[in-house]
Design a protein around this motif. Structure first.
Motif, PDB file in Angstrom:
ATOM      1  N   LEU A 105     -35.929 139.801 -47.633  1.00 45.30           N
ATOM      2  CA  LEU A 105     -35.920 139.723 -49.096  1.00 45.30           C
ATOM      3  C   LEU A 105     -35.558 138.317 -49.557  1.00 45.30           C
ATOM      4  O   LEU A 105     -36.162 137.787 -50.501  1.00 45.30           O
ATOM      5  CB  LEU A 105     -34.918 140.739 -49.667  1.00 45.30           C
ATOM      6  CG  LEU A 105     -35.327 142.209 -49.608  1.00 45.30           C
ATOM      7  CD1 LEU A 105     -34.159 143.102 -49.999  1.00 45.30           C
ATOM      8  CD2 LEU A 105     -36.525 142.471 -50.515  1.00 45.30           C
ATOM      9  N   VAL A 106     -34.584 137.707 -48.886  1.00 45.35           N
ATOM     10  CA  VAL A 106     -34.188 136.336 -49.241  1.00 45.35           C
ATOM     11  C   VAL A 106     -35.322 135.369 -48.948  1.00 45.35           C
ATOM     12  O   VAL A 106     -35.650 134.505 -49.772  1.00 45.35           O
ATOM     13  CB  VAL A 106     -32.909 135.928 -48.473  1.00 45.35           C
ATOM     14  CG1 VAL A 106     -32.610 134.450 -48.693  1.00 45.35           C
ATOM     15  CG2 VAL A 106     -31.728 136.780 -48.919  1.00 45.35           C
ATOM     16  N   THR A 107     -35.955 135.519 -47.788  1.00 45.03           N
ATOM     17  CA  THR A 107     -37.061 134.639 -47.420  1.00 45.03           C
ATOM     18  C   THR A 107     -38.237 134.795 -48.379  1.00 45.03           C
ATOM     19  O   THR A 107     -38.812 133.809 -48.860  1.00 45.03           O
ATOM     20  CB  THR A 107     -37.528 134.932 -45.986  1.00 45.03           C
ATOM     21  OG1 THR A 107     -36.426 134.759 -45.091  1.00 45.03           O
ATOM     22  CG2 THR A 107     -38.655 133.998 -45.578  1.00 45.03           C
ATOM     23  N   GLY A 108     -38.592 136.050 -48.686  1.00 44.76           N
ATOM     24  CA  GLY A 108     -39.708 136.291 -49.602  1.00 44.76           C
ATOM     25  C   GLY A 108     -39.440 135.753 -50.993  1.00 44.76           C
ATOM     26  O   GLY A 108     -40.308 135.117 -51.601  1.00 44.76           O
ATOM     27  N   SER A 109     -38.239 135.968 -51.505  1.00 48.09           N
ATOM     28  CA  SER A 109     -37.889 135.462 -52.835  1.00 48.09           C
ATOM     29  C   SER A 109     -37.903 133.947 -52.863  1.00 48.09           C
ATOM     30  O   SER A 109     -38.365 133.329 -53.836  1.00 48.09           O
ATOM     31  CB  SER A 109     -36.507 135.985 -53.238  1.00 48.09           C
ATOM     32  OG  SER A 109     -36.481 137.390 -53.263  1.00 48.09           O
ATOM     33  N   SER A 110     -37.408 133.327 -51.796  1.00 47.07           N
ATOM     34  CA  SER A 110     -37.385 131.862 -51.727  1.00 47.07           C
ATOM     35  C   SER A 110     -38.792 131.291 -51.694  1.00 47.07           C
ATOM     36  O   SER A 110     -39.074 130.268 -52.336  1.00 47.07           O
ATOM     37  CB  SER A 110     -36.601 131.414 -50.487  1.00 47.07           C
ATOM     38  OG  SER A 110     -35.285 131.927 -50.509  1.00 47.07           O
ATOM     39  N   LEU A 111     -39.701 131.950 -50.965  1.00 44.55           N
ATOM     40  CA  LEU A 111     -41.095 131.481 -50.911  1.00 44.55           C
ATOM     41  C   LEU A 111     -41.780 131.625 -52.266  1.00 44.55           C
ATOM     42  O   LEU A 111     -42.571 130.761 -52.666  1.00 44.55           O
ATOM     43  CB  LEU A 111     -41.859 132.265 -49.842  1.00 44.55           C
ATOM     44  CG  LEU A 111     -41.472 131.977 -48.388  1.00 44.55           C
ATOM     45  CD1 LEU A 111     -42.239 132.904 -47.444  1.00 44.55           C
ATOM     46  CD2 LEU A 111     -41.739 130.514 -48.036  1.00 44.55           C
ATOM     47  N   VAL A 112     -41.467 132.696 -52.971  1.00 46.28           N
ATOM     48  CA  VAL A 112     -42.017 132.871 -54.319  1.00 46.28           C
ATOM     49  C   VAL A 112     -41.551 131.731 -55.227  1.00 46.28           C
ATOM     50  O   VAL A 112     -42.320 131.202 -56.031  1.00 46.28           O
ATOM     51  CB  VAL A 112     -41.605 134.234 -54.895  1.00 46.28           C
ATOM     52  CG1 VAL A 112     -41.933 134.320 -56.383  1.00 46.28           C
ATOM     53  CG2 VAL A 112     -42.313 135.359 -54.157  1.00 46.28           C
ATOM     54  N   GLY A 145     -28.623 126.147 -53.461  1.00 44.24           N
ATOM     55  CA  GLY A 145     -28.431 127.284 -54.354  1.00 44.24           C
ATOM     56  C   GLY A 145     -28.733 128.610 -53.670  1.00 44.24           C
ATOM     57  O   GLY A 145     -27.991 129.587 -53.842  1.00 44.24           O
ATOM     58  N   ILE A 146     -29.821 128.645 -52.889  1.00 42.39           N
ATOM     59  CA  ILE A 146     -30.149 129.863 -52.149  1.00 42.39           C
ATOM     60  C   ILE A 146     -29.048 130.178 -51.130  1.00 42.39           C
ATOM     61  O   ILE A 146     -28.644 131.332 -50.962  1.00 42.39           O
ATOM     62  CB  ILE A 146     -31.508 129.715 -51.429  1.00 42.39           C
ATOM     63  CG1 ILE A 146     -32.632 129.462 -52.449  1.00 42.39           C
ATOM     64  CG2 ILE A 146     -31.807 130.950 -50.592  1.00 42.39           C
ATOM     65  CD1 ILE A 146     -32.868 130.568 -53.418  1.00 42.39           C
ATOM     66  N   GLY A 147     -28.552 129.132 -50.457  1.00 43.32           N
ATOM     67  CA  GLY A 147     -27.456 129.333 -49.506  1.00 43.32           C
ATOM     68  C   GLY A 147     -26.204 129.853 -50.190  1.00 43.32           C
ATOM     69  O   GLY A 147     -25.520 130.738 -49.659  1.00 43.32           O
ATOM     70  N   MET A 148     -25.903 129.318 -51.379  1.00 46.27           N
ATOM     71  CA  MET A 148     -24.744 129.780 -52.139  1.00 46.27           C
ATOM     72  C   MET A 148     -24.905 131.246 -52.522  1.00 46.27           C
ATOM     73  O   MET A 148     -23.963 132.040 -52.435  1.00 46.27           O
ATOM     74  CB  MET A 148     -24.574 128.912 -53.386  1.00 46.27           C
ATOM     75  CG  MET A 148     -23.473 129.365 -54.331  1.00 46.27           C
ATOM     76  SD  MET A 148     -21.834 129.262 -53.540  1.00 46.27           S
ATOM     77  CE  MET A 148     -20.806 129.918 -54.848  1.00 46.27           C
ATOM     78  N   TRP A 149     -26.127 131.615 -52.942  1.00 45.38           N
ATOM     79  CA  TRP A 149     -26.372 133.019 -53.295  1.00 45.38           C
ATOM     80  C   TRP A 149     -26.142 133.918 -52.078  1.00 45.38           C
ATOM     81  O   TRP A 149     -25.529 134.989 -52.199  1.00 45.38           O
ATOM     82  CB  TRP A 149     -27.800 133.208 -53.798  1.00 45.38           C
ATOM     83  CG  TRP A 149     -28.104 134.644 -54.126  1.00 45.38           C
ATOM     84  CD1 TRP A 149     -27.964 135.261 -55.328  1.00 45.38           C
ATOM     85  CD2 TRP A 149     -28.539 135.663 -53.205  1.00 45.38           C
ATOM     86  NE1 TRP A 149     -28.293 136.590 -55.228  1.00 45.38           N
ATOM     87  CE2 TRP A 149     -28.641 136.866 -53.931  1.00 45.38           C
ATOM     88  CE3 TRP A 149     -28.851 135.663 -51.842  1.00 45.38           C
ATOM     89  CZ2 TRP A 149     -29.055 138.059 -53.334  1.00 45.38           C
ATOM     90  CZ3 TRP A 149     -29.242 136.862 -51.244  1.00 45.38           C
ATOM     91  CH2 TRP A 149     -29.350 138.039 -52.000  1.00 45.38           C
TER      92      TRP A 149
END
Length: 265
Positions: free
Chosen positions: A166-173, A252-256
């Motif tokens: 989910l994190v990977t998919g959201s980040s790619l979006v 930011g993604i890492g912080m999330w």
């Protein structure tokens, strides 16, 4: 603060309190990291002296500005009593409209600078832009009806998506929003990402709202700035801002992710 975040909020993916809880910290990290990297590149240069401004707001104008700014809180208020948020915006527009008409009718003309008509603004609304977004949303709905988005969901996230996927998919979006308009991406994501976790949807909002800044053409602010500043080109932005935007985005993604793990403990 972002149209795609509002889209997710209106579709009950999270509440106003949840988006603040799950996304404020990561968004602040993105801002601080990218800004720090940009500040390091600033060089001494000539600063044009500010032009003298003789304009001063009158009390009547401050009153109208106060009503206009205050109307932006009404969507949250009407949402608390079970109404759709756009009722609040329409209510604020109506109240501001009435105040302006009262002031224009009962105050001498020289005591106010407000000469524009809200009716003219509504008449001159950019209908083509509205048609563009309606067309995009209809196209996304058609893809969902045909089952294409379900296939994309299975390919991207699998039938039982893990947190990492989910994190990977959201980040790619979010990265894709630097190239493709983030409104259709968000509309598609609402069909592709199968989860009821508000924190994951906060991640989606964070990604599509900030990932577009990786490229100059990926955000409305970038397009506007390119039209106003002649020295700001696609290439110059790529050299100066793309790396800070990417580093800030990753931070930011890492912080999330760290925040999500901490909240689950």
């Amino acid at each position: 603060g972002d149209v795609t975040t509002t889209m997710l909020w209106l579709n009950d993916k999270f509440t106003a309190a949840e988006i603040i809880r799950f996304a404020f910290g990561p968004a602040a990290i993105i801002y601080l990291v990218s800004t720090a990297l940009l500040v390091m590149q600033i060089k001494e240069g000539r600063i044009d002296p500010p032009e003298e401004q003789g304009f001063k707001f009158l009390r009547s104008e401050k009153l109208v500005i106060g009503f206009a700014v205050g109307s932006f809180s009404l969507p949250f208020i009407v949402n608390l009593i079970g109404l759709r948020p756009y009722f609040g915006l329409l209510l604020g527009l109506g109240i501001t409209w009435i105040v302006i008409d009262i002031l224009r009718r009962y105050l001498p003309e020289h005591r106010t600078h407000f000469t524009a008509s809200i009716e003219d603004f509504l008449r001159d609304a950019d209908i083509s832009t509205l048609q563009f977004f309606v067309g995009i949303l209809l196209a996304v709905s058609a893809l969902d009806y045909l089952g294409i988005l379900n296939s994309a969901s299975a390919l991207l996230l699998g039938h039982a998506p893990t947190l990492e996927r989910l994190v990977t998919g959201s980040s790619l979006v979010g990265v894709l929003s630097a190239i493709v308009d983030n409104v259709p991406l968000t509309a598609a994501a609402m069909h592709i990402i199968k989860t009821t976790d508000a924190s994951v949807w906060a991640l989606v909002a964070l990604a599509v709202g900030t990932g577009g800044s990786i490229l100059l053409i990926g955000s409305a602010a970038g397009i506007a700035a390119m039209g106003l500043v002649k020295d700001l080109t696609f290439t110059s932005y790529l050299k100066v801002a793309t790396i800070p935007a990417i580093v800030g985005y990753i931070a930011g993604i890492g912080m999330w992710y760290l925040q999500h793990l901490a909240l689950r403990i």
